[in-house]
Design a protein around this motif. Structure first.
Motif, PDB file in Angstrom:
ATOM      1  N   GLU A 100       0.802  -1.219   0.000  1.00  0.00           N
ATOM      2  CA  GLU A 100       0.000   0.000   0.000  1.00  0.00           C
ATOM      3  C   GLU A 100       0.839   1.275   0.000  1.00  0.00           C
ATOM      4  O   GLU A 100       0.469   2.255  -0.626  1.00  0.00           O
ATOM      5  N   ALA A 101       1.970   1.293   0.653  1.00  0.00           N
ATOM      6  CA  ALA A 101       2.805   2.501   0.727  1.00  0.00           C
ATOM      7  C   ALA A 101       4.046   2.404  -0.157  1.00  0.00           C
ATOM      8  O   ALA A 101       4.934   3.232  -0.057  1.00  0.00           O
ATOM      9  N   LEU A 102       4.090   1.406  -1.041  1.00  0.00           N
ATOM     10  CA  LEU A 102       5.282   1.171  -1.848  1.00  0.00           C
ATOM     11  C   LEU A 102       5.416   2.208  -2.954  1.00  0.00           C
ATOM     12  O   LEU A 102       4.497   2.428  -3.741  1.00  0.00           O
ATOM     13  N   GLU A 103       6.569   2.844  -3.013  1.00  0.00           N
ATOM     14  CA  GLU A 103       6.969   3.706  -4.111  1.00  0.00           C
ATOM     15  C   GLU A 103       8.332   3.218  -4.581  1.00  0.00           C
ATOM     16  O   GLU A 103       9.160   2.799  -3.773  1.00  0.00           O
ATOM     17  N   TYR A 104       8.550   3.273  -5.902  1.00  0.00           N
ATOM     18  CA  TYR A 104       9.811   2.748  -6.416  1.00  0.00           C
ATOM     19  C   TYR A 104      10.211   3.486  -7.689  1.00  0.00           C
ATOM     20  O   TYR A 104       9.407   4.175  -8.310  1.00  0.00           O
ATOM     21  N   THR A 105      11.470   3.334  -8.043  1.00  0.00           N
ATOM     22  CA  THR A 105      11.993   3.895  -9.284  1.00  0.00           C
ATOM     23  C   THR A 105      12.530   2.761 -10.145  1.00  0.00           C
ATOM     24  O   THR A 105      12.862   1.686  -9.634  1.00  0.00           O
ATOM     25  N   LEU A 106      12.595   3.015 -11.435  1.00  0.00           N
ATOM     26  CA  LEU A 106      13.217   2.083 -12.364  1.00  0.00           C
ATOM     27  C   LEU A 106      14.502   2.716 -12.863  1.00  0.00           C
ATOM     28  O   LEU A 106      14.562   3.928 -13.085  1.00  0.00           O
ATOM     29  N   GLY A 107      15.515   1.899 -13.035  1.00  0.00           N
ATOM     30  CA  GLY A 107      16.784   2.423 -13.503  1.00  0.00           C
ATOM     31  C   GLY A 107      17.601   1.341 -14.173  1.00  0.00           C
ATOM     32  O   GLY A 107      17.231   0.172 -14.187  1.00  0.00           O
ATOM     33  N   THR A 108      18.714   1.759 -14.740  1.00  0.00           N
ATOM     34  CA  THR A 108      19.628   0.845 -15.390  1.00  0.00           C
ATOM     35  C   THR A 108      21.039   1.396 -15.255  1.00  0.00           C
ATOM     36  O   THR A 108      21.223   2.586 -15.007  1.00  0.00           O
ATOM     37  N   ASN A 109      22.003   0.521 -15.414  1.00  0.00           N
ATOM     38  CA  ASN A 109      23.398   0.954 -15.406  1.00  0.00           C
ATOM     39  C   ASN A 109      23.913   1.122 -16.828  1.00  0.00           C
ATOM     40  O   ASN A 109      25.111   1.060 -17.067  1.00  0.00           O
ATOM     41  N   LEU A 110      23.012   1.380 -17.779  1.00  0.00           N
ATOM     42  CA  LEU A 110      23.392   1.450 -19.182  1.00  0.00           C
ATOM     43  C   LEU A 110      24.476   2.479 -19.451  1.00  0.00           C
ATOM     44  O   LEU A 110      25.329   2.282 -20.299  1.00  0.00           O
ATOM     45  N   ALA A 111      24.460   3.587 -18.722  1.00  0.00           N
ATOM     46  CA  ALA A 111      25.482   4.609 -18.943  1.00  0.00           C
ATOM     47  C   ALA A 111      26.867   4.138 -18.496  1.00  0.00           C
ATOM     48  O   ALA A 111      27.871   4.713 -18.881  1.00  0.00           O
ATOM     49  N   ASP A 112      26.925   3.084 -17.694  1.00  0.00           N
ATOM     50  CA  ASP A 112      28.216   2.586 -17.219  1.00  0.00           C
ATOM     51  C   ASP A 112      28.214   1.060 -17.155  1.00  0.00           C
ATOM     52  O   ASP A 112      28.488   0.476 -16.117  1.00  0.00           O
TER      53      ASP A 112
END
Length: 189
Positions: A100-112
Motif C-alpha cells: 500500500e505505501a510502496l513507491e519505487y523507481t526504475l533504472g539501469t546501469n546502461l550509462a556505465d
C-alpha cells in the motif's frame, strides 16, 4: 497469705512464627502475581496478521534493435553502425509491485555497463534509457499497482557524427546491463 501465681512467660517462638507466616503470605501475594484488589479480570485480543508486499522484476522478454536510419535490425552482431546514427533496443519486463505505501523507481546501469571491446568506440557512444508503461513515459516515483504491470524499456545508443577515425572497425559488447527496480522511502524523491 497471699498466693502468688507466677505468670508464664509467653513463648517468643509462637509470636515469631505468626510474624513469619504473615510475611510469607504477603510475599506470595505480591510476588506470585496476585493482587490486593478485590476484582480482577483479563482479556486476550487478536489484532490480526501483518503481511509484507513485494517488488520483483520478471525475466526480460523479446528484445529488438532498430536503427533510426535503416529500420529494424535482424542481427545486431553483424550490423555496422556509422557516425550520426542512433540505435534503439526495446524490451519488455514485468514489474510486480505490491504494498500500500510502496513507491519505487526504475533504472539501469546502461550509462556505465561492463563494456568489452574498443575503448575508443565505447567512449564515443552515448547511452540512455527510457521507460514506458502503456505508451506513457514513466515518472519517478512509481506507486505500487495491484499485481503486475508490463514496462517497456528502450535503450538508446547514439554514435555522434563528430566521432573520429579511431572509432572505425571497432567493436563493443554492451554486457552485464542491469535493469533495477528500487524502493524509495516515503517522500524521499
Amino acid at each position: 497469705m497471699a498466693s502468688t501465681t507466677a505468670e508464664k512467660p509467653r513463648s517468643r517462638s509462637k509470636l515469631t512464627k505468626a510474624l513469619v507466616a504473615t510475611g510469607v503470605g504477603v510475599a506470595l501475594l505480591a510476588g506470585g502475581g496476585g493482587t490486593f484488589a478485590n476484582w480482577y479480570d483479563e482479556a486476550t485480543v487478536n489484532p490480526g496478521k501483518i503481511s509484507s508486499g513485494q517488488l520483483t522484476l520478471g525475466a526480460p522478454a523479446g528484445g529488438a534493435w532498430f536503427s533510426e536510419s535503416t529500420g529494424p535490425i535482424d542481427q545486431i552482431g553483424t550490423y555496422r553502425i556509422v557516425p550520426g546514427e542512433t540505435l534503439t533496443f526495446t524490451q519488455t519486463v514485468d514489474v510486480t509491485a505490491e504494498g500500500e505505501a510502496l513507491e519505487y523507481t526504475l533504472g539501469t546501469n546502461l550509462a556505465d555497463p561492463s563494456v568489452v571491446g574498443s575503448e575508443e568506440l565505447a567512449a564515443a557512444l552515448e547511452q540512455s534509457a527510457e521507460f514506458t508503461v502503456n505508451g506513457d513515459d514513466v515518472t519517478d516515483p512509481l506507486t505500487a499497482a495491484v499485481g503486475t504491470r508490463t514496462v517497456v524499456v528502450t535503450a538508446k545508443i547514439v554514435f555522434p557524427y563528430e566521432s573520429g577515425n579511431e572509432t572505425q572497425l571497432q567493436t563493443v559488447n554492451l554486457k552485464n546491463v542491469v535493469l533495477r527496480a528500487s524502493q524509495v522511502g516515503p517522500n524521499a524523491v
